[in-house]
Design a protein around this motif. Structure first.
Motif, PDB file in Angstrom:
ATOM      1  N   ARG A  24     100.672  -0.264  16.078  1.00 54.78           N
ATOM      2  CA  ARG A  24     100.434  -1.053  17.276  1.00 54.78           C
ATOM      3  C   ARG A  24     101.704  -1.715  17.796  1.00 54.78           C
ATOM      4  NH1 ARG A  24      95.477  -4.680  15.422  1.00 54.78           N
ATOM      5  NH2 ARG A  24      96.989  -5.069  13.772  1.00 54.78           N
ATOM      6  N   ASP A  25     102.821  -1.463  17.100  1.00 53.77           N
ATOM      7  CA  ASP A  25     104.086  -2.045  17.552  1.00 53.77           C
ATOM      8  C   ASP A  25     105.014  -0.970  18.105  1.00 53.77           C
ATOM      9  OD1 ASP A  25     104.500  -0.765  15.156  1.00 53.77           O
ATOM     10  OD2 ASP A  25     105.807  -2.305  14.305  1.00 53.77           O
ATOM     11  N   THR A  26     104.470   0.225  18.339  1.00 53.95           N
ATOM     12  CA  THR A  26     105.280   1.309  18.883  1.00 53.95           C
ATOM     13  C   THR A  26     105.109   1.395  20.389  1.00 53.95           C
ATOM     14  OG1 THR A  26     103.457   2.844  18.477  1.00 53.95           O
ATOM     15  CG2 THR A  26     105.148   2.669  16.765  1.00 53.95           C
ATOM     16  N   LYS A  27     105.953   2.218  21.027  1.00 55.43           N
ATOM     17  CA  LYS A  27     105.847   2.400  22.466  1.00 55.43           C
ATOM     18  C   LYS A  27     104.542   3.109  22.802  1.00 55.43           C
ATOM     19  CE  LYS A  27     109.862   0.537  23.120  1.00 55.43           C
ATOM     20  NZ  LYS A  27     110.131   0.159  21.743  1.00 55.43           N
ATOM     21  N   PHE A  84      97.796   3.467  27.410  1.00 57.61           N
ATOM     22  CA  PHE A  84      97.836   2.733  28.671  1.00 57.61           C
ATOM     23  C   PHE A  84      96.456   2.701  29.316  1.00 57.61           C
ATOM     24  CE2 PHE A  84     102.568   3.506  29.056  1.00 57.61           C
ATOM     25  CZ  PHE A  84     102.900   2.167  29.126  1.00 57.61           C
ATOM     26  N   GLN A  85      95.804   3.832  29.361  1.00 57.45           N
ATOM     27  CA  GLN A  85      94.505   3.917  30.018  1.00 57.45           C
ATOM     28  C   GLN A  85      93.480   3.023  29.341  1.00 57.45           C
ATOM     29  OE1 GLN A  85      94.129   8.210  29.727  1.00 57.45           O
ATOM     30  NE2 GLN A  85      94.436   8.451  31.921  1.00 57.45           N
ATOM     31  N   PRO A 118     110.437  -2.936  27.682  1.00 54.83           N
ATOM     32  CA  PRO A 118     110.471  -1.845  26.697  1.00 54.83           C
ATOM     33  C   PRO A 118     111.539  -2.025  25.623  1.00 54.83           C
ATOM     34  CG  PRO A 118     111.498  -1.138  28.735  1.00 54.83           C
ATOM     35  CD  PRO A 118     110.923  -2.507  29.006  1.00 54.83           C
ATOM     36  N   SER A 119     112.469  -2.962  25.812  1.00 52.68           N
ATOM     37  CA  SER A 119     113.509  -3.208  24.794  1.00 52.68           C
ATOM     38  C   SER A 119     113.557  -4.690  24.451  1.00 52.68           C
ATOM     39  CB  SER A 119     114.871  -2.723  25.299  1.00 52.68           C
ATOM     40  OG  SER A 119     115.255  -3.449  26.468  1.00 52.68           O
ATOM     41  N   TYR A 120     112.398  -5.262  24.279  1.00 56.96           N
ATOM     42  CA  TYR A 120     112.273  -6.701  24.054  1.00 56.96           C
ATOM     43  C   TYR A 120     113.057  -7.130  22.809  1.00 56.96           C
ATOM     44  CZ  TYR A 120     109.909 -11.251  23.759  1.00 56.96           C
ATOM     45  OH  TYR A 120     109.626 -12.590  23.723  1.00 56.96           O
ATOM     46  N   HIS A 121     113.902  -8.167  22.961  1.00 60.44           N
ATOM     47  CA  HIS A 121     114.734  -8.632  21.857  1.00 60.44           C
ATOM     48  C   HIS A 121     114.285  -9.969  21.287  1.00 60.44           C
ATOM     49  CE1 HIS A 121     117.339  -5.685  23.880  1.00 60.44           C
ATOM     50  NE2 HIS A 121     117.900  -5.513  22.711  1.00 60.44           N
ATOM     51  N   THR A 126     104.578  -2.561  24.045  1.00 61.10           N
ATOM     52  CA  THR A 126     103.939  -1.915  22.906  1.00 61.10           C
ATOM     53  C   THR A 126     102.437  -2.082  23.060  1.00 61.10           C
ATOM     54  OG1 THR A 126     103.988  -3.942  21.574  1.00 61.10           O
ATOM     55  CG2 THR A 126     105.886  -2.460  21.391  1.00 61.10           C
ATOM     56  N   VAL A 127     101.675  -1.508  22.137  1.00 58.64           N
ATOM     57  CA  VAL A 127     100.219  -1.623  22.196  1.00 58.64           C
ATOM     58  C   VAL A 127      99.808  -3.091  22.148  1.00 58.64           C
ATOM     59  CG1 VAL A 127      98.050  -1.015  21.068  1.00 58.64           C
ATOM     60  CG2 VAL A 127      99.930   0.630  21.115  1.00 58.64           C
TER      61      VAL A 127
END
Length: 400
Positions: free
Chosen positions: A175-178, A184-185, A356-359, A385-386
């Motif tokens: 759940r922490d992946t792209k 999305f749906q 998408p590249s949250y730091h 992420t999810v």
């Protein structure tokens, strides 16, 4: 014991409490791993993993810590070949002679016998009653005739725990992946607010009303209908395009498709920008000069009820974001990016930023990512992420 393994698990994202770790150590002391690497892997998964979303984290930790350790008393790949050897036809002239009438066996005894066969067998055997093989009366093999045995030779074949880990079969459960298009749906199903404040015919079945009317008529069915509900959510999507966002173009495309395939929104508007929102919103991802609308025009024509999702990596030099002359890709009407984001947030209170590249907390130590810190002080920011999308939509639908 295995203290360094504990830290490897933690570094791979597994949330393990001291109580859970002590439970694992107690299980090892009681011999529940049976001196088997495979059993140890499944013991760890049973005790330490709370949901399927963390299976891949465990697999990654095992691969990192144990590297190429394998548990093979016999060449399991060779056994797999034996069981899938279609060049030999195994026929049973009298299958009943192989039938084992014992329909129940102690699990421990069956597994003990299986381990013995693994250590003893060196060649392929089919149709017999003792060795691991196909079509016989042995408790172990493929297409045999013994109840209560161990079925082998399925599609996946025989594999050690390490081989199973190496496949990383649970990557899609994380759940922490792209996100993918399907994810999305599913997430956008939560972005709904239904209303019947529409002058439409009553064509939707009213289940509760039907039950009440049927009961009131002594069980004779009477169907009741009501006006259909329509989603009243108006959505505005704004994508950062070009530059450092190129690696995420496919991900943004999936999000775009998911939104536009969901035909339940009352209205959807999509615009583009480069690095930050300024005086113009572009109509296409190429961000071509002139192919735009005025941001102020959008303010006047799209009311504050729009739910706004901004997608971007927030990556730019601080002076570009803070200085009124920092925008080099288009007009800014004398305002800095920081000021435009504030105006946008004031106009659209229901806004979130997906990154998408949250730091996170690292932004204070990264020159090019300081703008991320500035932006998330104005707009609620979530990783793309999810889990991030789920939290973002929950925030977007709140009344605060």
């Amino acid at each position: 014991m295995f203290t360094s393994f504990f830290y490897t698990l933690k570094s791979n994202g597994l949330d393990i409490s001291i109580t859970e770790w002590i439970t694992l150590m107690d299980a090892l002391d009681q011999g529940l791993a049976h001196s088997s690497f495979t059993d140890f892997y499944y013991l760890c998964r049973t005790i330490l993993v709370k949901n399927e979303g963390d299976y891949d984290k465990l697999d990654a930790a095992f691969l990192e810590y144990f590297k190429n350790i394998k548990e093979e008393k016999i060449n399991t790949e060779q056994i797999d070949k034996w069981l899938h050897n279609d060049s030999k036809s195994v026929r049973m002239t009298n299958p009943e002679m192989y039938m084992d009438k014992r329909t129940e066996r102690e699990a421990k005894e069956v597994h003990r016998m299986f381990q013995e066969r693994l250590s003893e067998q060196k060649t392929e055997h089919n149709g017999g009653r003792y060795w691991i093989g196909a079509g016989g009366g042995s408790e172990f093999g493929k297409k045999g005739h013994v109840a209560g045995g161990i079925q082998l030779g399925n599609e996946a074949g025989m594999k050690t725990a390490f081989a199973v880990m190496g496949e990383r079969r649970y990557k899609d459960f994380r759940r922490d992946t792209k996100l993918t298009l399907r994810q999305f749906q599913v997430a956008f199903r939560e972005l709904r607010q239904y209303s019947r404040k529409l002058d439409l015919p009553k064509t939707e079945l009213d289940i509760d009303g039907t039950i009440d009317s049927t009961c009131n008529q002594g069980g004779y069915l009477k169907l009741e209908f009501e006006q259909p509900r329509k989603n009243t959510v108006k959505l505005m999507l704004l994508f950062d395009s070009g530059g450092s966002m190129y690696p995420y173009s496919e991900l943004c495309n999936q999000l775009f498709q998911a939104v536009h395939k969901a035909n339940h929104f009352k209205d959807v508007k999509t615009f583009y920008f480069h690095n930050c929102i300024y005086a113009k919103l572009y109509k296409t991802p190429e961000c071509i000069s002139g192919d735009w609308i005025d941001t102020q025009w959008a303010f006047r024509n799209y009311d504050k009820d729009y739910k706004v999702i901004i997608v971007g990596d927030a990556g730019m030099a601080p002076e570009e974001f803070l200085d009124k002359n920092g925008n080099y890709s288009g007009p800014n009407n004398g305002l800095s990016g920081h000021e435009w984001i504030q105006l946008f947030r004031q106009k659209y209170p229901h806004s979130i930023w997906l990154n998408p590249s949250y730091h996170g907390d690292l932004t204070n130590n990264m020159y090019w990512m300081q703008s991320e810190q500035y932006i998330k002080e104005i707009v609620d920011m979530f990783p793309l992420t999810v889990d991030g999308l789920k939290l973002g939509i929950k925030k977007l639908m709140s009344n605060k």
